[in-house]
Design an enzyme around this catalytic site. Structure first.
Site, mmCIF file in Angstrom:
data_model
loop_
_atom_site.group_PDB
_atom_site.id
_atom_site.type_symbol
_atom_site.label_atom_id
_atom_site.label_comp_id
_atom_site.label_asym_id
_atom_site.label_seq_id
_atom_site.Cartn_x
_atom_site.Cartn_y
_atom_site.Cartn_z
ATOM 1 N N ASP A 152 -8.794 3.779 -2.882
ATOM 2 C CA ASP A 152 -9.846 4.111 -1.917
ATOM 3 C C ASP A 152 -11.056 4.760 -2.589
ATOM 4 O O ASP A 152 -11.039 5.953 -2.910
ATOM 5 C CB ASP A 152 -9.291 5.049 -0.853
ATOM 6 C CG ASP A 152 -8.161 4.404 -0.066
ATOM 7 O OD1 ASP A 152 -7.972 3.182 -0.208
ATOM 8 O OD2 ASP A 152 -7.474 5.126 0.680
ATOM 9 N N GLU B 240 2.843 6.867 -2.686
ATOM 10 C CA GLU B 240 2.589 8.009 -3.571
ATOM 11 C C GLU B 240 3.089 9.327 -2.989
ATOM 12 O O GLU B 240 3.507 10.216 -3.741
ATOM 13 C CB GLU B 240 1.088 8.140 -3.843
ATOM 14 C CG GLU B 240 0.428 6.901 -4.412
ATOM 15 C CD GLU B 240 -0.186 6.020 -3.340
ATOM 16 O OE1 GLU B 240 -0.679 4.937 -3.690
ATOM 17 O OE2 GLU B 240 -0.161 6.418 -2.145
ATOM 18 N N ASP C 270 0.836 -1.197 0.000
ATOM 19 C CA ASP C 270 0.000 0.000 0.000
ATOM 20 C C ASP C 270 0.878 1.257 0.000
ATOM 21 O O ASP C 270 2.065 1.216 0.337
ATOM 22 C CB ASP C 270 -0.895 -0.025 1.233
ATOM 23 C CG ASP C 270 -2.183 0.769 1.049
ATOM 24 O OD1 ASP C 270 -2.304 1.486 0.039
ATOM 25 O OD2 ASP C 270 -3.062 0.659 1.921
#
Length: 760
Positions: free
Chosen positions: A481, A418, A415
């Site tokens: 998400d 970024e 995960d």
């Protein structure tokens, strides 16, 4: 980035210089170098006090031509760089006829007339694909003194642009400004987790901008007849990738940037997670797993999200002993139940974790220019960032993961990755601006290569959120998400289809949505969609995604579509093998499969799952769905109903059906075992024949479960009212002509030839 004020003027402070003509040429058998002044030169004095652009043209592989434009060549290039296969090859051939120079690679040709104003013309099949004309090659300085290299390629009338990564904005990119810049922005904004500087069009070619940093696109938005791309640099490199079909474009592009690895077949089954910030422990996990079994819903993978670790200490890779006192024993018990295990990780180290002090002491964490460790409090208090440009830091990080593998973990959800700062110094001296996008590639690569080394070829698997060009080599990726409503379901699909047109073969999403809690209707429709995706995971944020929380019918729907996906496993594994060998994704935008059908060009609420199945998810409470049916007679795999195209269809479906249509002249292989994603697929396989025309022939491959090979193949041909089948399979097999209610014909093991009547 926009530099002009309308057509005539520049924006305040911007000064543009564009190649005006060819002043000189250096050519050999395989390469062209053009020297382009930024104004017409008619006398010697005009060669002074003015820029001269160097434009290099070559071919790294057949059907691909590269163009590199440089203003000042003395700038320091600190990296990183995309790793490109064959980037130094000499696949092109230069030909000169008077003032006209041509560089040809396969069917693709770059043509330059040195006696005419500047124009790079790319042709194939007797037509112009695109061109870089009057403002197509140059640089701009802005009001802050920044230097931008700029390219512009012409768009033809009716030409549509796709790709640029997993983008949730409108599917066709014409009219959009797109910045290739990693961001944790959810699925309902112009930001994206997976930014890929590659686009393709419906005119038979794609364009890859070979720059790992920020690439700013104006897609028919600043100059409506051009795709403009710019980088803050002294050099700009791009590749024209010819098809002519979009599948061939992707095949060539992934030859250059890397093909997807083949995920293990067990990953095709249903994944269930603890969700994100819910309360859970081993008892909760056991209740979920037992509840699925009691309700007849086969489960393949269980995923532990963040709180398998202690709060404030992510990521230190240590199980929270309060909730998981015996992790090795628990993992062993899960394996005995036939489950694989995934755990959540990210590349951040919280200050409270003992790993922070260790990483700081050893120099494994990213530092600021003054030598201090870069930190902030977003996500984890005082968190730092692992410096994967440092080989020792990479080994340190993956060593912690190896301990988890030794305990019984099978794969990782990688995960984040970024929010990478640019005010830092990297161990290998990389340019921070270029590293912002590229960091996720190093993160995913490190974890994937560890899994490959420890688990073996064909067993490595990620569930990754962010990526850049080349990241398709490390599947699987999921959509990030999203909210828990129908609009989010549709925007997620839009992003996945864009990612598939950017070279990524496998894609998933959070079934039920991530943020919030879905209504029972949304949950059931998302289950249908999710279990007809390449990979399927139930996941949420603050609420669980076990189906019984959404009603008994949700349990039934989850069971039905899980069993269906298991039966489709040989078909899906074959599509996965195609993605691995060709770069063509498992989930395909309609334009990819039907490039000559104008009605398919902008369709983004449905997709082809592999070669032969059309899926139209339902995005409404009342079950109404509108979808496009291409030419021919299509058969609903669930109901047997036939729909003839080309036309738009409007239907209403209950929660147990949706438009799942088999292509005309198709044969779908269905496994006999509906309880497991991996089984002896060839043994008892059912061949479902759909709308087979007189004269039609098809070969069906039953794939291997453990690699890119095959275990059997069947050849079917129809002649008049007879259907003939031949096979090399030693196993028993079945054949059914039409939908699920049609008569099933069975043959015992060893039957190599069969013929039966084809119904009128």
């Amino acid at each position: 980035m926009k530099f002009t004020d309308g057509y005539w003027l520049m924006r305040p402070g911007c000064t543009a210089r564009y190649a005006a003509e060819v002043a000189d040429v250096r050519a050999d058998d395989h390469r062209l170098t053009l020297y382009a002044p930024v104004k017409h030169v008619s006398r010697r004095g005009q060669t002074l006090n003015s820029p001269l652009l160097t434009v290099e043209c070559w071919s790294p592989a057949e059907g691909i031509i590269g163009v590199r434009t440089t203003h000042h060549a003395g700038s320091v290039r600190r990296g990183p760089e995309f790793a490109l296969s064959g980037a130094d090859a000499e696949a092109g051939k230069v030909h000169q006829d008077g003032a006209v120079l041509e560089l040809t690679s396969g069917e693709l040709t770059l043509r330059v007339d040195t006696e005419q104003p500047w124009r790079l013309e790319f042709t194939a099949g007797g037509r112009v694909l695109t061109s870089a004309g009057e403002r197509g090659t140059g640089f701009v300085t802005d009001a802050e003194g920044r230097h931008h290299m700029v390219g512009q390629l012409a768009l033809d009338v009716g030409e549509l642009v796709y790709g640029l990564g997993e983008r949730f904005t409108p599917f066709v990119k014409n009219g959009q400004t797109v910045d290739i810049w990693q961001a944790d922005g959810g699925t309902s904004s112009e930001q994206a987790y997976k930014n890929i500087p590659f686009h393709l069009t419906n005119r038979g070619y794609g364009v890859f901008v070979n720059h790992p940093g920020k690439v700013s696109y104006e897609v028919g938005s600043e100059s409506v007849g051009q795709v403009q791309f710019s980088v803050e640099d002294q050099s700009l490199e791009y590749f024209i990738v010819y098809g002519p079909t979009p599948k061939q474009v992707l095949e060539r592009y992934t030859t250059l940037t890397g093909r997807p690895a083949l995920p293990p077949a067990w990953a095709l089954g249903l994944w269930l997670t603890t969700s994100f910030t819910t309360d859970y422990d081993e008892a909760t996990v056991g209740r979920f797993i037992d509840g699925m079994a009691e309700r007849g819903i086969p489960l393949s993978v269980f995923h532990f999200d963040c709180f398998w670790m202690r709060g404030y200490q992510w990521c230190d890779f240590a199980w929270d002993s309060d909730t998981f006192p015996d992790p090795a024993g628990m993992l062993s018990r899960l394996r005995q139940q036939g489950l694989r295990v995934s755990v959540w990780i990210n590349p951040y180290i919280a200050q409270k974790s003992a790993l922070f002090e260790e990483g700081m002491r050893e120099g494994y964490l990213v530092r600021r220019p003054d030598g201090s460790v870069w930190q902030w409090d977003l996500w984890q208090p005082g968190m730092a960032l692992v410096d994967f440009t440092n080989p020792a830091a990479r080994d340190w990080y993956t060593g912690k993961l190896k301990t988890l593998l030794d305990q019984g973990v099978d794969c990782f959800k990688t995960d984040f990755g970024e929010r990478i700062p640019t005010d830092v110094v990297w161990h290998d001296g990389s340019d921070p601006e270029r590293m912002h996008n590229y960091y996720t590639h190093l993160f995913n690569e490190a974890v994937f290569e560890l899994l490959r080394a420890e688990r073996g070829e064909g067993e490595a698997l990620l569930f990754a959120r962010s990526a850049t060009a080349g990241g398709q080599q490390y599947p699987v990726h999921w959509g990030g998400d999203c909210e828990s409503h129908f609009r989010a379901m549709a925007e997620s699909l839009r992003g996945g289809l864009s990612l598939g047109l950017s070279g990524f073969g496998f894609w998933s999403h959070d079934i039920g949505g991530f943020e919030g809690t879905p209504t029972p209707a949304v949950f059931k429709r998302w289950v249908q969609f999710g279990l007809l995706s390449s990979h399927s995971r139930l996941h949420g944020s603050k609420s669980y995604r076990v189906p019984w929380d959404y009603g008994e019918e949700a349990v039934d729907v989850t069971r039905e579509f899980t069993l269906l996906k298991h039966r489709l496993a040989p078909y899906l594994q074959r599509a996965a093998q195609q993605a691995h060998t060709t770069g063509v994704p498992v989930m395909r935008a309609m334009v990819l499969e039907f490039p000559d059908d104008p009605a398919a060009a902008s369709v983004d609420r449905q997709y082809m799952l592999g070669d032969d199945l059309l899926v139209a998810p339902v995005f409404t409470d009342d079950g109404t769905v509108e979808y496009y049916v291409p030419e021919g007679t299509w058969t609903n795999v669930l109901t047997g109903t036939q729909v003839t195209g080309p036309r738009w269809a409007r239907e209403q479906h209950d929660f147990h059906t949706l438009p799942l249509l088999a292509r005309p002249d198709s044969v779908i292989a269905l496994g006999a075992d509906d309880q497991h994603p991996v089984s002896a697929w060839a043994d008892g396989v059912e061949l479902r024949v759909h709308a087979f025309a007189d004269g039609a022939e098809q070969t069906v491959v039953i794939p291997s479960t453990d690699g890119p090979g095959e275990t059997a193949r069947f050849h079917l041909r129809r002649r008049g009212d007879r259907l003939h089948v031949s096979t090399d399979s030693p196993h028993a097999w079945q054949l059914r002509i039409g939908g699920p209610s049609a008569t099933a014909h069975s043959w015992p093991a060893g039957t190599r030839e069969a013929e039966l009547p084809y119904p009128a």
